[in-house]
Design an enzyme around this catalytic site. Structure first.
Site, PDB file in Angstrom:
ATOM      1  CB  CYS A 118      13.572 -40.183  12.163  1.00  0.00           C
ATOM      2  SG  CYS A 118      14.372 -41.088  13.487  1.00  0.00           S
ATOM      3  NE  ARG A 123      10.595 -34.805  11.123  1.00  0.00           N
ATOM      4  CZ  ARG A 123      11.046 -35.438  12.210  1.00  0.00           C
ATOM      5  NH1 ARG A 123      12.043 -36.284  12.106  1.00  0.00           N
ATOM      6  NH2 ARG A 123      10.504 -35.207  13.381  1.00  0.00           N
ATOM      7  NE  ARG A 399      18.463 -40.330  16.318  1.00  0.00           N
ATOM      8  CZ  ARG A 399      18.311 -39.465  15.338  1.00  0.00           C
ATOM      9  NH1 ARG A 399      18.550 -39.837  14.110  1.00  0.00           N
ATOM     10  NH2 ARG A 399      17.919 -38.256  15.590  1.00  0.00           N
TER      11      ARG A 399
HETATM   12  C1  UD1 Z   1       7.862 -34.538  17.225  1.00  0.00           C
HETATM   13  C2  UD1 Z   1       8.612 -35.720  17.736  1.00  0.00           C
HETATM   14  C3  UD1 Z   1       8.412 -36.892  16.799  1.00  0.00           C
HETATM   15  C4  UD1 Z   1       6.940 -37.142  16.527  1.00  0.00           C
HETATM   16  C5  UD1 Z   1       6.215 -35.851  16.137  1.00  0.00           C
HETATM   17  C6  UD1 Z   1       4.706 -35.985  16.018  1.00  0.00           C
HETATM   18  C7  UD1 Z   1      10.554 -34.716  18.872  1.00  0.00           C
HETATM   19  C8  UD1 Z   1      12.038 -34.535  18.882  1.00  0.00           C
HETATM   20  N1  UD1 Z   1      10.046 -35.392  17.823  1.00  0.00           N
HETATM   21  O1  UD1 Z   1       8.433 -34.196  15.971  1.00  0.00           O
HETATM   22  O2  UD1 Z   1       8.986 -38.027  17.405  1.00  0.00           O
HETATM   23  O3  UD1 Z   1       6.813 -38.053  15.453  1.00  0.00           O
HETATM   24  O4  UD1 Z   1       6.483 -34.842  17.110  1.00  0.00           O
HETATM   25  O5  UD1 Z   1       4.163 -36.389  17.241  1.00  0.00           O
HETATM   26  O6  UD1 Z   1       9.859 -34.312  19.785  1.00  0.00           O
HETATM   27  N2  UD1 Z   1       4.799 -29.279  10.459  1.00  0.00           N
HETATM   28  C9  UD1 Z   1       4.703 -28.209   9.577  1.00  0.00           C
HETATM   29  N3  UD1 Z   1       5.424 -27.078   9.837  1.00  0.00           N
HETATM   30  C10 UD1 Z   1       6.235 -26.957  10.926  1.00  0.00           C
HETATM   31  C11 UD1 Z   1       6.346 -28.044  11.818  1.00  0.00           C
HETATM   32  C12 UD1 Z   1       5.605 -29.203  11.555  1.00  0.00           C
HETATM   33  O7  UD1 Z   1       3.977 -28.283   8.590  1.00  0.00           O
HETATM   34  O8  UD1 Z   1       6.852 -25.899  11.092  1.00  0.00           O
HETATM   35  C13 UD1 Z   1       4.034 -30.512  10.209  1.00  0.00           C
HETATM   36  C14 UD1 Z   1       4.950 -31.721   9.943  1.00  0.00           C
HETATM   37  O9  UD1 Z   1       5.327 -31.811   8.585  1.00  0.00           O
HETATM   38  C15 UD1 Z   1       4.073 -32.872  10.391  1.00  0.00           C
HETATM   39  C16 UD1 Z   1       3.245 -32.276  11.538  1.00  0.00           C
HETATM   40  O10 UD1 Z   1       3.338 -30.852  11.389  1.00  0.00           O
HETATM   41  O11 UD1 Z   1       3.203 -33.253   9.356  1.00  0.00           O
HETATM   42  C17 UD1 Z   1       3.713 -32.658  12.914  1.00  0.00           C
HETATM   43  O12 UD1 Z   1       5.068 -32.255  13.080  1.00  0.00           O
HETATM   44  P1  UD1 Z   1       5.681 -31.904  14.520  1.00  0.00           P
HETATM   45  O13 UD1 Z   1       4.657 -32.152  15.573  1.00  0.00           O
HETATM   46  O14 UD1 Z   1       6.323 -30.571  14.442  1.00  0.00           O
HETATM   47  O15 UD1 Z   1       6.810 -32.970  14.671  1.00  0.00           O
HETATM   48  P2  UD1 Z   1       8.207 -32.769  15.355  1.00  0.00           P
HETATM   49  O16 UD1 Z   1       8.077 -31.785  16.476  1.00  0.00           O
HETATM   50  O17 UD1 Z   1       9.239 -32.572  14.302  1.00  0.00           O
END
Ligand code: UD1
Length: 432
Positions: A118, A123, A399
């Site tokens: 999404c 991301r 999904r």
């Molecule tokens: C997961 C969930 C999603 C949910 C999110 C936050 C899955 C498949 N998806 O997404 O539904 O909305 O957790 O609860 O489990 N970030 C960085 N660097 C990184 C990774 C993340 O800066 O390497 C930042 C992102 O931009 C965001 C925050 O960290 O602002 C949270 O992201 P993250 O918890 O990683 O989300 P997802 O795991 O992608």
């Protein structure tokens, strides 16, 4: 083309059963790659993202079968070390990136195309990559393909600059078979992190502290198959709680862990909704007219989940007074507001804050799901709106929500899934 058609205005009554957690299943299925054995995983939700993840595992050489509805067996003996996750598969779901950690953990090499998922702003996956590098992996990218390799992963201290669910789980996957101790600090604490740790420990791993912000993983040489049951989906449960709160009525939501729902229950109670916790159920009662206004800020667990933000915005769109939602996890998660405005909601967005001036009611309109949870919000909006709401782009909703038409119809909602050909609507699920 398929759409949901909802005739709003009906109160919701009855019981609803919650499926297994999507975000836990999407990490646990790839985690099975870490052993060379058979895992039996119960409470698997039958949703598009999970079925895609199963296809990816099969592409890598795993054998999978549903031995019963929602019970998946995965035999990972024949996974090929050099198998890659191709672009067309990785693009279909965000969680494809867990194959980087899992394949790296098992074979010392992994190759996965950049993940899709999404869209709610940039991301990045820099924290995943940094974690792998700290464990001793070399990371390279060629076009859309990210490759990771390490002759031997060695445990390390990994401090997360951001609280990231994905990065925490990915580093856990890579670390369970690394030599020595890995300590993940500033780890995410979501319920599915604990579920992944419990699954890994059932396979013979040594993971401690999941659910706190320090996770310690002592590497083991081998992992074995196991039988494991996935936790209930916190966000699916929360979505139906908010649906009942907004539409009115009384529903009991079964097969939940009420502790996981506390931040959602707290906001509903603040809005004037009654929430009664049972051992593995919550009952939501909403009979007092418009909800109270409130202020919501999304935060990593145990804060209010960002994945409940669009649904909550619908409830507050009919609140008595002006409410505020600030989104602190994602940069761009208010795109769906435009759809709610089409239904008469009065919402202004300024950066990461939405100001919601409650109106008496919403009006049915053709709307679309911009992403999974935005789609869930459209369903709730349709349930409370006067007249007919037609929701487009329903593949986003499917999904992440198992049997959504059947579940909502079961508590009295007037919703059908239709196939639309040249303007004619043919009902394919649900009854008008
Ligand atoms: C997961 C969930 C999603 C949910 C999110 C936050 C899955 C498949 N998806 O997404 O539904 O909305 O957790 O609860 O489990 N970030 C960085 N660097 C990184 C990774 C993340 O800066 O390497 C930042 C992102 O931009 C965001 C925050 O960290 O602002 C949270 O992201 P993250 O918890 O990683 O989300 P997802 O795991 O992608």
């Amino acid at each position: 083309m398929e759409k949901f058609v909802i005739r709003g205005g009906k109160k919701l009554y009855g019981d609803i059963n919650i499926s297994g957690a999507k975000n836990a299943a999407l990490a646990i299925i790839p985690a099975a790659v870490l052993c060379e054995d058979i895992c039996r995983i119960e409470n698997i939700p039958n949703i598009i993202d999970v079925n895609m993840m199963i296809k990816i595992l099969e592409h890598l050489g795993a054998r999978t079968s549903f031995v019963k509805p929602n019970v998946l067996e995965i035999d990972t003996k024949n996974i090929k070390a050099m198998a890659a996750v191709p672009d067309e598969m990785a693009q279909k779901l965000r969680a494809s990136y867990y194959l980087l950690g899992a394949m790296l953990g098992r074979f010392g090499c992994a190759s996965v195309a950049m993940p899709g998922g999404c869209f709610f702003g940039v991301r990045p996956i820099d924290q995943h990559v940094r974690g792998f590098e700290l464990l001793g992996a070399d990371i390279s990218t060629k076009g859309a393909i990210i490759s990771a390799s390490a002759p031997k992963l060695i445990g390390a201290s990994v401090y997360m600059d951001n609280v990231s669910v994905g990065a925490t789980m990915n580093v856990m996957l890579a670390a369970v078979k690394a030599g020595g101790l890995t300590v993940i600090e500033n780890a995410a604490k979501e319920p599915h992190i604990v579920d992944l740790a419990n699954f890994l420990n059932s396979m013979g791993a040594d993971v401690r502290g999941a659910g706190t912000d320090v996770i310690k993983i002592r590497g083991v040489n081998t992992l074995h198959g196991c039988t494991y049951s996935i936790i209930p989906d916190q966000i699916e449960a929360g979505t139906y709680m908010v649906a009942a709160a907004a539409a009115g009525g009384k529903i009991t939501i079964n097969n939940v862990i009420p502790k996981h729902l506390e931040s959602i229950s707290a906001k509903l109670i603040e809005s004037g909704i009654e929430v009664i916790e049972g051992d593995d159920s919550v009952t939501v009662i909403s009979n007092n007219g418009r909800p109270n206004k409130c202020i919501v800020k999304t935060m990593p667990h145990p804060g209010f989940p960002t994945d409940m933000q669009p649904q909550m915005a619908v409830l507050l769109s009919i609140a008595d007074g002006t409410s505020y939602i600030s989104e602190s996890v994602w940069d761009n998660r208010f795109m769906y507001i435009e759809q709610l405005r089409r239904m008469g909601a009065k919402i202004q967005v300024d950066g990461k804050t939405a100001t919601i001036e409650g109106v008496n009611t919403l009006l049915g309109a053709p709307v679309k799901a911009d992403d999974l949870r935005a789609g869930a919000a459209m369903l709730i909006a349709g349930l409370i709106a006067k007249g007919e709401t037609v929701v487009d782009n329903i593949h986003y909703i499917e999904r992440g929500y198992e049997n959504v038409v059947e579940k909502l119809s079961g508590i009295g909602a007037n919703i059908v899934r239709v196939s639309v050909e040249t303007g004619d609507k043919k009902v394919i699920a649900g009854v008008i």
